[in-house]
Each structure stands twice: as structure tokens, then as C-alpha cells.
Design an enzyme around this catalytic site. Structure first.
Site, PDB file in Angstrom:
ATOM      1  CG  HIS A 169      -2.023  -0.940   1.193  1.00 32.75           C
ATOM      2  ND1 HIS A 169      -3.048  -0.938   2.100  1.00 32.75           N
ATOM      3  CD2 HIS A 169      -2.307  -1.944   0.320  1.00 32.75           C
ATOM      4  CE1 HIS A 169      -3.908  -1.889   1.803  1.00 32.75           C
ATOM      5  NE2 HIS A 169      -3.479  -2.523   0.726  1.00 32.75           N
ATOM      6  CE1 TYR A 199      -4.625   3.699   9.561  1.00 31.74           C
ATOM      7  CE2 TYR A 199      -4.969   3.782  11.937  1.00 31.74           C
ATOM      8  CZ  TYR A 199      -4.282   3.295  10.847  1.00 31.74           C
ATOM      9  OH  TYR A 199      -3.264   2.398  11.038  1.00 31.74           O
ATOM     10  N   PRO A 214      -2.286   0.182  19.161  1.00 38.06           N
ATOM     11  CG  PRO A 214      -4.112  -1.223  18.843  1.00 38.06           C
ATOM     12  CD  PRO A 214      -3.388  -0.443  19.892  1.00 38.06           C
TER      13      PRO A 214
HETATM   14  C1  LIG Z   1      -4.804  -9.372  21.311  1.00 37.30           C
HETATM   15  C2  LIG Z   1      -3.790  -8.548  20.556  1.00 37.30           C
HETATM   16  C3  LIG Z   1      -4.168  -7.954  19.343  1.00 37.30           C
HETATM   17  C4  LIG Z   1      -3.250  -7.156  18.666  1.00 37.30           C
HETATM   18  N1  LIG Z   1      -3.654  -6.561  17.515  1.00 37.30           N
HETATM   19  C5  LIG Z   1      -2.795  -5.753  16.862  1.00 37.30           C
HETATM   20  C6  LIG Z   1      -3.215  -5.079  15.698  1.00 37.30           C
HETATM   21  O1  LIG Z   1      -4.338  -5.218  15.266  1.00 37.30           O
HETATM   22  N2  LIG Z   1      -2.314  -4.253  15.080  1.00 37.30           N
HETATM   23  C7  LIG Z   1      -1.055  -4.069  15.578  1.00 37.30           C
HETATM   24  O2  LIG Z   1      -0.269  -3.316  14.991  1.00 37.30           O
HETATM   25  N3  LIG Z   1      -0.625  -4.725  16.652  1.00 37.30           N
HETATM   26  C8  LIG Z   1      -1.469  -5.549  17.313  1.00 37.30           C
HETATM   27  N4  LIG Z   1      -1.056  -6.183  18.425  1.00 37.30           N
HETATM   28  C9  LIG Z   1       0.350  -6.015  18.816  1.00 37.30           C
HETATM   29  C10 LIG Z   1       1.281  -7.009  18.122  1.00 37.30           C
HETATM   30  O3  LIG Z   1       0.561  -8.157  17.776  1.00 37.30           O
HETATM   31  C11 LIG Z   1       2.420  -7.306  19.075  1.00 37.30           C
HETATM   32  O4  LIG Z   1       3.148  -6.111  19.258  1.00 37.30           O
HETATM   33  C12 LIG Z   1       3.352  -8.422  18.593  1.00 37.30           C
HETATM   34  O5  LIG Z   1       2.674  -9.655  18.666  1.00 37.30           O
HETATM   35  C13 LIG Z   1       4.619  -8.458  19.439  1.00 37.30           C
HETATM   36  O6  LIG Z   1       5.343  -9.633  19.165  1.00 37.30           O
HETATM   37  P1  LIG Z   1       6.128 -10.378  20.322  1.00 37.30           P
HETATM   38  O7  LIG Z   1       6.782 -11.529  19.656  1.00 37.30           O
HETATM   39  O8  LIG Z   1       6.924  -9.417  21.070  1.00 37.30           O
HETATM   40  O9  LIG Z   1       5.014 -10.865  21.355  1.00 37.30           O
HETATM   41  P2  LIG Z   1       3.846 -11.923  21.168  1.00 37.30           P
HETATM   42  O10 LIG Z   1       3.325 -11.903  19.794  1.00 37.30           O
HETATM   43  O11 LIG Z   1       2.908 -11.680  22.294  1.00 37.30           O
HETATM   44  O12 LIG Z   1       4.552 -13.325  21.357  1.00 37.30           O
HETATM   45  C14 LIG Z   1       4.916 -13.815  22.613  1.00 37.30           C
HETATM   46  C15 LIG Z   1       4.949 -15.327  22.547  1.00 37.30           C
HETATM   47  O13 LIG Z   1       5.379 -15.835  23.793  1.00 37.30           O
HETATM   48  C16 LIG Z   1       4.545 -16.895  24.188  1.00 37.30           C
HETATM   49  N5  LIG Z   1       4.597 -16.977  25.648  1.00 37.30           N
HETATM   50  C17 LIG Z   1       3.973 -16.179  26.544  1.00 37.30           C
HETATM   51  N6  LIG Z   1       4.288 -16.556  27.795  1.00 37.30           N
HETATM   52  C18 LIG Z   1       5.122 -17.598  27.676  1.00 37.30           C
HETATM   53  C19 LIG Z   1       5.791 -18.415  28.610  1.00 37.30           C
HETATM   54  N7  LIG Z   1       5.626 -18.222  29.920  1.00 37.30           N
HETATM   55  N8  LIG Z   1       6.575 -19.391  28.165  1.00 37.30           N
HETATM   56  C20 LIG Z   1       6.748 -19.594  26.843  1.00 37.30           C
HETATM   57  N9  LIG Z   1       6.129 -18.855  25.898  1.00 37.30           N
HETATM   58  C21 LIG Z   1       5.344 -17.862  26.315  1.00 37.30           C
HETATM   59  C22 LIG Z   1       3.198 -16.535  23.618  1.00 37.30           C
HETATM   60  O14 LIG Z   1       2.365 -17.679  23.444  1.00 37.30           O
HETATM   61  C23 LIG Z   1       3.579 -15.919  22.285  1.00 37.30           C
HETATM   62  O15 LIG Z   1       3.674 -16.867  21.262  1.00 37.30           O
HETATM   63  C24 LIG Z   1      -1.940  -6.982  19.142  1.00 37.30           C
HETATM   64  C25 LIG Z   1      -1.567  -7.605  20.328  1.00 37.30           C
HETATM   65  C26 LIG Z   1      -2.467  -8.358  21.047  1.00 37.30           C
HETATM   66  C27 LIG Z   1      -2.042  -8.984  22.338  1.00 37.30           C
END
Ligand SMILES: Cc1cc2nc3c(=O)[nH]c(=O)nc-3n(C[C@H](O)[C@H](O)[C@H](O)COP(=O)(O)OP(=O)(O)OC[C@H]3O[C@@H](n4cnc5c(N)ncnc54)[C@H](O)[C@@H]3O)c2cc1C
Length: 394
Positions: free
Chosen positions: A72, A201, A295
Site C-alpha cells: 500500500h 482510519y 495499535p
Molecule cells: C490481542 C492482541 C491484538 C493485537 N492486535 C494488533 C493489531 O491489530 N495491530 C497491531 O499493529 N498490533 C497488534 N497487536 C500487537 C502485536 O501483535 C504485538 O506487538 C506483537 O505480537 C509483538 O510480538 P512479540 O513476539 O513481542 O510478542 P507476542 O506476539 O505476544 O509473542 C509472545 C509469545 O510468547 C509466548 N509466551 C507467553 N508466555 C510464555 C511463557 N511463559 N513461556 C513460553 N512462551 C510464552 C506466547 O504464546 C507468544 O507466542 C496486538 C496484540 C495483542 C495482544
């Protein structure tokens, strides 16, 4: 068990980290508490910054994204019944965003890791981290009923906001910055073609709404709602009525309806959160484990991947020369970008949402902000530059 880098969490941060380390010849083991099927279907973010796209392509995992992702070059800001396009690429030196679901990124990376013989332990139970101040930190967990211990040189806490790594840092080490907003997003995934080629938006008296997409057949829609609302109180009929109201225009634009899929339907509270520093001893936090952005700026996943890029470079130096300069500066290096993303996400959120107890003055200020951003090239450029993602070496 022994590895060089023990990674807690197999979301975007953890799995991209494992992949990039492998390309540098550094071993890692990923411990994920959910199943592979669960993480590959978890609907979350979907907007990839240019820098994220470039990194996935350069590291050899961008083929499906290049085929299926939607590039986009603009977004629409809608208010007062009219749409205004922000030409992102024209304003930001040709940089663009790509729409490609976070779960698709995770799927591609898991496959790449497993094909390369990488180790990802899914459904690892009771994960805990120990001896963080020592040269040999350990991760304990249970798999198939058996207790296991993984000894590492370094632990990467990529386990998201609710993970175990951040709370394992002793009290008093971290400074927490947090803001909770008086609203949440109700998100749905709809089996219907997007109603516009680009994201919309929308700011409306009833509250914010966002039109996004995941593919040519799947539309992702969000509406601002109260944070303590029960999703059960939102019938499909009520959701559609609100969406039609908030996206209404004075021209003949229409919103495509379709079946609302159960997956991806949920209410996410809005919060800004971060901790300083993002490291303690041999534990390095990355992604949502260290910071959460609202977000509205589409930064969460991109920021997680940006952290990981910094960590990989620092670990590369550590294993090559034994030097720890970059590791020591990991937090400082990441936090500058994190604060830029916090600022941008907060600004977009403040401009586009109705706040509790809003008065007319606040409402008129927000309309003026939108008017300014959509009529001044300079103001639109600051939005575009941040939205497509600041360059990595900014
Ligand atoms: C419900 C939700 C909706 C979202 N929607 C949007 C959106 O629409 N647009 C946007 O820009 N951003 C969105 N976000 C934000 C974006 O998805 C996150 O910033 C992104 O997922 C960050 O990646 P991460 O790998 O740091 O964390 P995460 O994606 O949270 O990954 C963490 C991983 O660790 C695992 N985990 C947790 N605890 C443990 C443990 N104790 N032991 C082992 N593994 C564990 C989890 O299962 C997960 O797989 C959303 C976040 C959430 C929570």
C-alpha cells in the site's frame, strides 16, 4: 540441554530472532507455551513497515509475503463524512507498507526454522528463567510431563506482555512507564472483500473505526468501545450498525458485509507501556515483553522485529570477538526507537479516538488536527515518515 541463546516465546520477536541468529551461525532453542497450530492462527497485527519487509526478504523468508502481501502506498483519514488520502510513498521517499498478517509471518518463519533443523519446543509448560546475573543462565520447563533444564549463554525474553521473563527481574531494577486509555478496540475478521484498496482510519462522534484487510477476501475491522465491555453484548447486527455509522460518507462509498469469523473477534484494551532498561544481567527483553504501543500506529510487531535486529547484531559481535559493548548498549539503542514509536502511536490514538467526558473543545481540536494533517504537506509528511517506519539507523 545446552544452547547459546535460549529464547522464551515463539511470537514474531522470538521466531525472527532464532532465524537471524541461525544465519549468523549462532545456535538457539525457542520455548513456546502454546501449540504450533495456535500460534500460526493467532490473528493480531497486519501492517509491515518497509524496514520489516526488507529484513524478511533479505533474510530469505519473504517469498510468500512478496506473492500474497498487499503493498500500500497510502492510507485514508476519514472525518466529517469525507475521506482524505495521505500518499505515504510520495511523502516518504518511495517507502511503503505491506499488508500481511502477523500469523503469516510467524508461519513462514516457523517453517524456515524447522526446515533448517532449528529447535522450537511447542507446548513447553511452566517455563521459568534462573541465574540471570551469571554467565550461564538457565531456563527450566516441562515437556510431556518431564522436567527439563536448558543452559544458555544468554536468554532472550520474547514472551510478550504477559510472559514470565520481565517479572523475573528483581524488584527495583526496572522503571515502568504506563498509560491506560479509557477505551478498547473491538476487532472482527470478516469474510468479505475489503471495501477500499487502502486502510481507512475514521474519526466519528461515536468513536474511532478502522478498516483494514488481511487478503483480497478477508476484511479486518475495528471499532472503539469501552474497555470493560463484554464481547457477548455485541451482536453482529450491533457491530455492523456501528461500523456503517462511523464510516458513513457523503458520497456513495459502501462497506462490504460478510460473515464475521469467530477467530480474530475480541476486545483489546488500549495501553502504552514500557520498561527501562530492557536488559538485566544475561536476560534481554524484546518486543511486547518490554513495551506495548497502542495499535493505532501499527507499530507493535515492527518494533518487536526492530529490537531483535539490534540484539542479533550485538550477539554477533559477542560471539565473534567476545566484546560486550553492543550487548551492554542493547537497551539504550532499542529504547530510542521504542520512544519514537510510543510518541507516534500516542499521537495517532489521541487524534482519532473519542475520549471519555470529551468536551466540544477537545473534539474541535481533534478535527483541527485532522484538517491540518490532511491539508499541510509538512504535517502529512511527519505522519507518512513514521507510518512507513523510520529508517533503522535513524
Ligand atoms: C490481542 C492482541 C491484538 C493485537 N492486535 C494488533 C493489531 O491489530 N495491530 C497491531 O499493529 N498490533 C497488534 N497487536 C500487537 C502485536 O501483535 C504485538 O506487538 C506483537 O505480537 C509483538 O510480538 P512479540 O513476539 O513481542 O510478542 P507476542 O506476539 O505476544 O509473542 C509472545 C509469545 O510468547 C509466548 N509466551 C507467553 N508466555 C510464555 C511463557 N511463559 N513461556 C513460553 N512462551 C510464552 C506466547 O504464546 C507468544 O507466542 C496486538 C496484540 C495483542 C495482544
Amino acid at each position: 540441554m545446552r544452547t547459546q541463546v535460549g529464547i522464551v516465546g515463539g511470537g514474531p520477536a522470538g521466531i525472527v530472532l532464532s532465524h537471524l541468529l541461525h544465519l549468523q551461525g549462532i545456535e538457539s532453542v525457542v520455548l513456546e507455551d502454546r501449540s504450533r497450530d495456535y500460534v500460526e492462527k493467532r490473528i493480531r497485527a497486519g501492517v509491515l513497515e518497509q524496514g520489516t519487509v526488507d529484513l524478511l526478504i533479505e533474510s530469505g523468508v519473504g517469498d510468500r509475503m512478496k506473492k500474497e502481501g498487499m503493498v500500500h502506498h497510502g492510507i485514508e483519514l476519514r472525518f466529517g463524512g469525507q475521506g482524505h488520502r495521505i500518499p505515504l510513498s510520495d511523502l516518504a521517499g518511495g517507502r511503503a507498507i505491506t499488508i500481511y498478517g502477523q500469523h503469516e509471518v510467524v508461519k513462514d518463519l516457523i517453517r524456515a526454522r524447522l526446515d533448517a533443523g532449528g529447535e522450537i519446543v511447542f507446548e513447553a509448560e511452566d517455563v521459568s528463567v534462573h541465574d540471570l546475573e551469571s554467565q550461564r543462565p538457565t531456563i527450566r520447563f516441562r515437556k510431556d510431563g518431564e522436567d527439563q533444564e536448558l543452559t544458555c549463554d544468554v536468554i532472550a525474553g520474547c514472551d510478550g506482555f504477559h510472559g514470565v521473563c520481565r517479572p523475573s527481574i528483581p524488584d527495583g531494577v526496572l522503571t515502568v512507564y504506563e498509560r491506560k486509555y479509557p477505551f478498547a478496540w473491538l476487532g472482527i475478521l470478516v469474510e468479505a472483500p475489503p471495501s477500499s484498496e487502502e486502510l481507512i482510519y475514521s474519526y466519528h462522534e461515536h468513536g474511532f473505526a478502522l478498516h483494514s484487510m488481511r487478503s483480497p477476501e478477508l476484511t479486518r475491522l475495528y471499532i472503539q468501545c469501552d474497555p470493560d465491555e463484554d464481547i457477548g453484548d455485541w451482536s453482529d447486527e450491533r457491530i455492523w450498525k456501528e461500523l456503517h455509522t462511523r464510516f458513513a460518507t457523503e458520497d456513495d462509498w459502501t462497506l462490504n458485509e460478510g460473515p464475521i469469523l469467530e477467530t480474530g473477534k475480541g476486545i483489546t484494551p488500549m495501553r502504552s507501556f514500557l520498561v527501562e532498561p530492557m536488559q538485566y544481567g544475561r536476560l534481554f527483553l524484546a518486543g511486547d515483553a518490554a513495551h506495548v504501543v497502542t495499535p493505532t500506529g501499527a507499530k507493535g510487531m515492527n518494533l518487536a522485529i526492530a529490537d531483535v535486529r539490534v540484539l542479533v547484531r550485538a550477539l554477533g559481535e559477542f560471539y565473534e570477538s567476545g566484546r560486550t559493548d553492543l550487548l551492554d548498549r542493547y537497551s539504550e539503542t532499542c529504547l530510542r526507537r521504542v520512544w519514537f514509536a510510543q510518541r507516534f502511536s500516542w499521537w495517532m490514538t489521541s487524534m482519532l479516538h473519542r475520549f471519555d467526558g470529551d468536551n466540544d473543545f477537545q473534539h474541535r481540536l481533534q478535527l483541527t488536527e485532522l484538517d491540518y494533517v490532511t491539508s499541510s504537506r509538512v504535517a502529512a509528511t511527519t505522519l507518512a515518515e513514521n507510518y512507513v517506519g523510520l529508517p533503522m539507523d535513524f
